[in-house]
Design an enzyme around this catalytic site. Structure first.
Site, short mmCIF file in Angstrom:
data_model
loop_
_atom_site.label_atom_id
_atom_site.label_comp_id
_atom_site.label_asym_id
_atom_site.label_seq_id
_atom_site.Cartn_x
_atom_site.Cartn_y
_atom_site.Cartn_z
N TYR A 1 -21.95 28.35 -30.81
CA TYR A 1 -20.74 29.56 -31.35
C TYR A 1 -19.36 29.42 -31.40
O TYR A 1 -18.53 28.21 -30.77
CB TYR A 1 -20.90 30.63 -30.29
CG TYR A 1 -22.24 31.83 -29.90
CD1 TYR A 1 -22.79 31.29 -30.36
CD2 TYR A 1 -22.88 31.59 -28.91
CE1 TYR A 1 -23.76 32.67 -30.64
CE2 TYR A 1 -24.28 31.86 -28.41
CZ TYR A 1 -24.53 32.48 -29.09
OH TYR A 1 -25.93 33.10 -29.15
N MET B 1 -24.81 32.21 -22.54
CA MET B 1 -25.23 33.38 -21.46
C MET B 1 -26.74 32.43 -20.09
O MET B 1 -26.05 32.62 -19.47
CB MET B 1 -25.73 34.21 -22.29
CG MET B 1 -26.69 35.48 -21.33
SD MET B 1 -27.61 37.24 -21.65
CE MET B 1 -26.02 38.08 -22.46
N ARG C 1 -4.08 45.34 3.89
CA ARG C 1 -5.26 46.20 2.59
C ARG C 1 -6.19 47.47 3.59
O ARG C 1 -5.87 48.30 2.74
CB ARG C 1 -6.28 44.93 2.39
CG ARG C 1 -7.54 44.90 1.65
CD ARG C 1 -8.52 44.00 1.20
NE ARG C 1 -9.11 42.80 2.90
CZ ARG C 1 -9.61 41.99 3.14
NH1 ARG C 1 -9.70 41.45 1.72
NH2 ARG C 1 -9.85 41.73 3.78
N LYS D 1 -21.30 38.31 4.40
CA LYS D 1 -20.88 39.90 3.53
C LYS D 1 -21.08 39.07 2.54
O LYS D 1 -21.26 37.18 1.84
CB LYS D 1 -20.20 40.17 3.40
CG LYS D 1 -18.77 39.74 3.31
CD LYS D 1 -17.62 40.35 3.23
CE LYS D 1 -16.46 39.19 3.12
NZ LYS D 1 -14.58 39.72 2.58
#
Length: 820
Positions: free
Chosen positions: A715, A764, A587, A489
């Site tokens: 930054y 980023m 769950r 998955k």
């Protein structure tokens, strides 16, 4: 370092150099031949080798990096440019490198094994390392460092802590072996075989044999197969000789073999007057022959046959890299230009065959190197291609096209790599799996580059061999008959989709599990035929599940009723479902009190049949919760027994996850679910893990800057260099999955062996590293995580789990798959 430091004056004498010393007291410990791979600057000597690029061009750069010792064949007489530097001038820098390594070798008296042959050298070397490691501290050639440069660099790594050396050598023409013999000075010699590899550099097979045997002319023991020296009229070296054979008289004569369990070969042989046997964990002919060569070596060295048998059975595969990449036009590209002969072609074709993501398989194949009857060779190749279901052949070279009539599939031929590249657009390579298999002289890396998608330079490398190793490790921990459901998955934990599933299918896992229906559909479209359980099925996806033969997890009466309704409308019977029981995770799943109602629904629904029942261990890796794990296992056993009694038939039961396999063997039931452990991560192993790291995240340096004291980085000016220094900007940021919390020194990466911290905030698309004091330069590779920079440690720093680190790697990061 344990390595001996040689005075630079001694190095000058050994190499016969004309010397210009600025610092005659300097010491030499490290040899460097590549300006991009400098280390130990204070004790390094740089050899300005002639090659594709003249090493003398890089002297200013190497000097700037901090190296002060140079062995050159020419030098700039304006030595004021290099204050403090020592220059040793020799006629030939390669010979100087070899002479220095030979001098170093002469300082040691422990046994030295030298290996040569046409094929199998690296494998035999690596296997002997595995076999002899219990008794010896072994120094061996790294990877396939068997060249005129690689051998001396390998020998130079010998030190007093070693008790055995194993070096491999490769030659391609006459006159090369003597220099390597002088460097290695072997006491034991091994000839793997004589084949067609590098035949073009010799006038005859006899000449090639004579050149290879020069390596062993002063060895005390020579190990070989007489078959490969048949009709050789020259002198066979070795004060003592030990021979091996598949079917013929020899010191070790293998007389019979038998395949066991589709994964072993059981070999029987005679060793003197003794009957001996060996269980080989490989079935292909090349590997079995390499194992026999190793078997003979153990016996020749005096090992007890039972000890040899025990160790040979535990041999692990050796990495010889094959690369799987995403290609243009929805193609997959398998790049295996490591070597080319019929044996390696067969191996690569096996890998091509296991890739089912596209309906069409294409082979781009160059002329096969070597001499001999070409008709027989290409008849063999054509037969091989037919047996491996190749749909299309693209031949490259002046020879292969002359045998076009032998190939029965769609085929096109080009005289050269250049001609193929010129016509690449006309080949209409679309939605197919393409195997590149070319002799090195054809430069197939240019074809690979043209066919590969141009994407973000940050790369997640997935070692399919390591994944396979980890799968087999867990298999070894299972009771007989226990199956494996591999959980793929979340894009196989971020590492891929069909690429991983194909390998798992090839290795015969019993089931796959995905989270959502669309993941299962993608696998079906990629040719995956294994049963697939979908964990998060709902009413909206039931039609899709049924259409693609996907099997839903059922965790509530609501889902079960909806499924029964849809299947009844379609007049479907006995559709496989997987019942999720809640034994403590809380769950998803049927609570114990809900099992009776669920069974009532099932008993009255001929449209469904329970294929398995399962639950999820809450804390299988944590010893503090072992009592609760035992409670879960007991409850699961009780609930599934009730289910079987009520339904009147048996089904698969699975409870254990990755950590549960090793820590709770009594909870294996009929099947276990393997997830992140396949990638080498299992938190059940608190210290030394037996698993191999299967994923490496790497990027590269975009720019290097020198900053003045007090300047800031990034930054908000969070990064500060109080004393100034050097920073490198690398091509990875939080959009790639590198967490912002790893900024400002929390995270570390590796460049050329240096562990360097982040500086400033993570951006980023990039971040900055403090590389002060290193040799980092633009374009250098940067390791974000691997077997040294562990994902587990990164997760600990971030207060999370390894799953999040791995699955967080962005899809824009290129995945490259290696199979060796």
């Amino acid at each position: 370092m344990n390595h001996k430091i040689y005075p630079v004056t001694e190095v000058g004498k050994v190499t016969g150099a004309f010397t210009h010393f600025s610092d005659p007291g300097a010491g030499i410990r490290t040899l460097s031949t590549d300006s991009r791979k400098l280390a130990d600057m204070d004790h390094a000597v740089f050899f300005a080798l002639a090659g594709r690029r003249d090493g003398h061009q890089f002297i200013p750069e190497v000097y700037q990096a901090g190296v002060r010792n140079f062995i050159v064949s020419a030098y700039d007489r304006d030595l004021d440019r290099y204050p403090g530097a020592n220059f040793l001038v020799v006629p030939d820098t390669l010979k100087a490198l070899q002479a220095l390594a030979a001098h170093h070798r002469s300082q040691f008296s422990f046994p030295v094994i030298a290996i040569t042959g046409s094929n199998g050298k690296t494998v035999v070397k690596e296997w002997l390392y595995q076999l002899l490691a219990p008794e010896y501290h072994v120094i061996r050639s790294p990877k396939s460092y068997n060249s005129q440069i690689g051998v001396p660099l390998s020998v130079w790594e010998m030190n007093e802590s070693h008790t055995l050396a194993i070096f491999e050598t490769g030659i391609s023409r006459t006159g090369e072996m003597e220099a390597l013999r002088e460097v290695i000075q072997p006491t034991i010699g091994i000839l793997t075989n004589i084949g067609e590899a590098h035949q073009s550099g010799f006038s005859s097979r006899e000449e090639k044999i004579a050149e290879k045997l020069r390596l062993f002319k002063q060895t005390g023991l020579f190990i070989y197969a007489p078959f490969y020296l048949e009709n050789y009229i020259g002198e066979i070296p070795g004060e003592r000789r030990f021979t091996w054979s598949r079917h013929g008289h020899a010191d070790l004569e293998v007389v019979d073999d038998e395949i066991l369990e589709d994964k072993y070969q059981f070999l029987r042989g005679r060793f003197g007057a003794e009957e001996v046997q060996c269980l080989v964990p490989f079935m292909d002919a090349a590997s079995v022959e390499n194992v026999i060569c190793c078997w003979a070596t153990l016996l020749a060295l005096g090992y007890d046959p039972e000890v040899a048998d025990d160790r040979l059975e535990k041999l692990q595969p050796v990495r010889m890299r094959l690369e799987l990449k995403n290609g243009i036009n929805n193609c997959s590209v398998i790049d295996d230009s490591y070597s080319l002969d019929t044996s390696s072609l067969a191996i690569a074709l096996d890998f091509l065959k296991q890739q089912n993501q596209h309906p069409k398989r294409t082979l781009i194949l160059s002329d096969l190197p070597g001499t001999g009857p070409q008709d027989d060779l290409y008849e063999q190749v054509a037969s091989l291609l037919g047996n491996k279901f190749v749909d299309r052949l693209i031949g490259v070279g002046p020879v292969i096209g002359t045998h076009h009539d032998k190939f029965k599939m769609q085929a096109q031929f080009f005289d050269s790599t250049e001609e193929l590249l010129d016509n690449l657009g006309n080949l209409k390579l679309v939605s197919e799996t393409i195997l590149l298999k070319g002799a090195r002289i054809f430069g197939f890396e240019r074809i690979s580059k043209a066919l590969t998608q141009k994407v973000h330079e940050t790369i997640l490398e997935i070692n399919l061999n390591a994944l396979e190793f980890n799968l087999n490790f867990y298999r070894s921990q299972l009771r007989p008959g226990v199956g494996i459901m591999a959980v793929v998955k979340a894009f196989s934990y971020g590492s891929g989709s069909f690429e991983i599933a194909n390998l798992l299918q090839f290795n015969k896992v019993d089931y796959l599990a995905v989270a959502f229906a669309d993941e299962g559909v993608a696998l079906r479209k990629a040719g995956i035929t294994l049963p697939i359980m979908v964990m998060s099925a709902d009413a909206g996806s039931l039609d899709t599940l049924i259409a693609h033969g996907l099997e839903p997890e059922v965790y509530s009466s609501r889902i079960l009723e909806e499924l029964i309704t849809v299947l009844s409308q379609k007049k479907t019977e006995k559709y496989p479902v997987h019942i999720k029981l809640d034994t403590g995770m809380h769950r998803l799943g049927f609570m114990p009190a809900e099992v009776g109602g669920m069974l009532e629904l099932l008993r009255n629904a001929p449209s469904v049949k329970v294929k398995s029942a399962f639950s999820h261990l809450v804390s299988s890796e944590d010893a503090a919760d072992d009592a609760f794990t035992s409670h879960q296992a007991a409850l699961f056993s009780e609930l599934t027994a009730t289910m079987e009694e009520t339904l009147g038939y048996s089904f698969l039961r699975h409870l254990s996850n990755t950590s549960g396999v090793t820590r709770h063997p009594s909870a294996q039931f009929d099947m276990v679910r393997l997830g992140i452990g396949l990638y080498g991560i299992d938190t059940a192993f608190k210290t030394r893990s037996p698993l191999q790291t299967a994923v490496v995240l790497k990027t590269s340096i975009s720019q290097v800057k020198i900053l003045e004291p007090g300047e800031t980085v990034g930054y908000n000016r969070r990064g500060v260099l109080p004393h100034g220094g050097k920073i490198a900007t690398v091509k990875i940021g939080y959009a790639d999955g590198y967490d912002r919390r790893l900024g400002n020194g929390a995270g570390k990466m590796s460049i050329n062996g240096y562990l360097v911290p982040t500086i400033g905030n993570i951006c980023m698309d990039m971040c900055m590293l403090d590389v002060t004091g290193t040799n980092a330069r633009e374009g250098d590779e940067v390791i974000v995580f691997d077997e040294e920079i562990r994902i587990e440690e990164m997760a600990r720093q971030l207060g999370t789990i390894p799953y999040e680190i791995l699955t967080g790697v962005s899809q824009r990061v290129k995945r490259v798959y290696f199979y060796e």
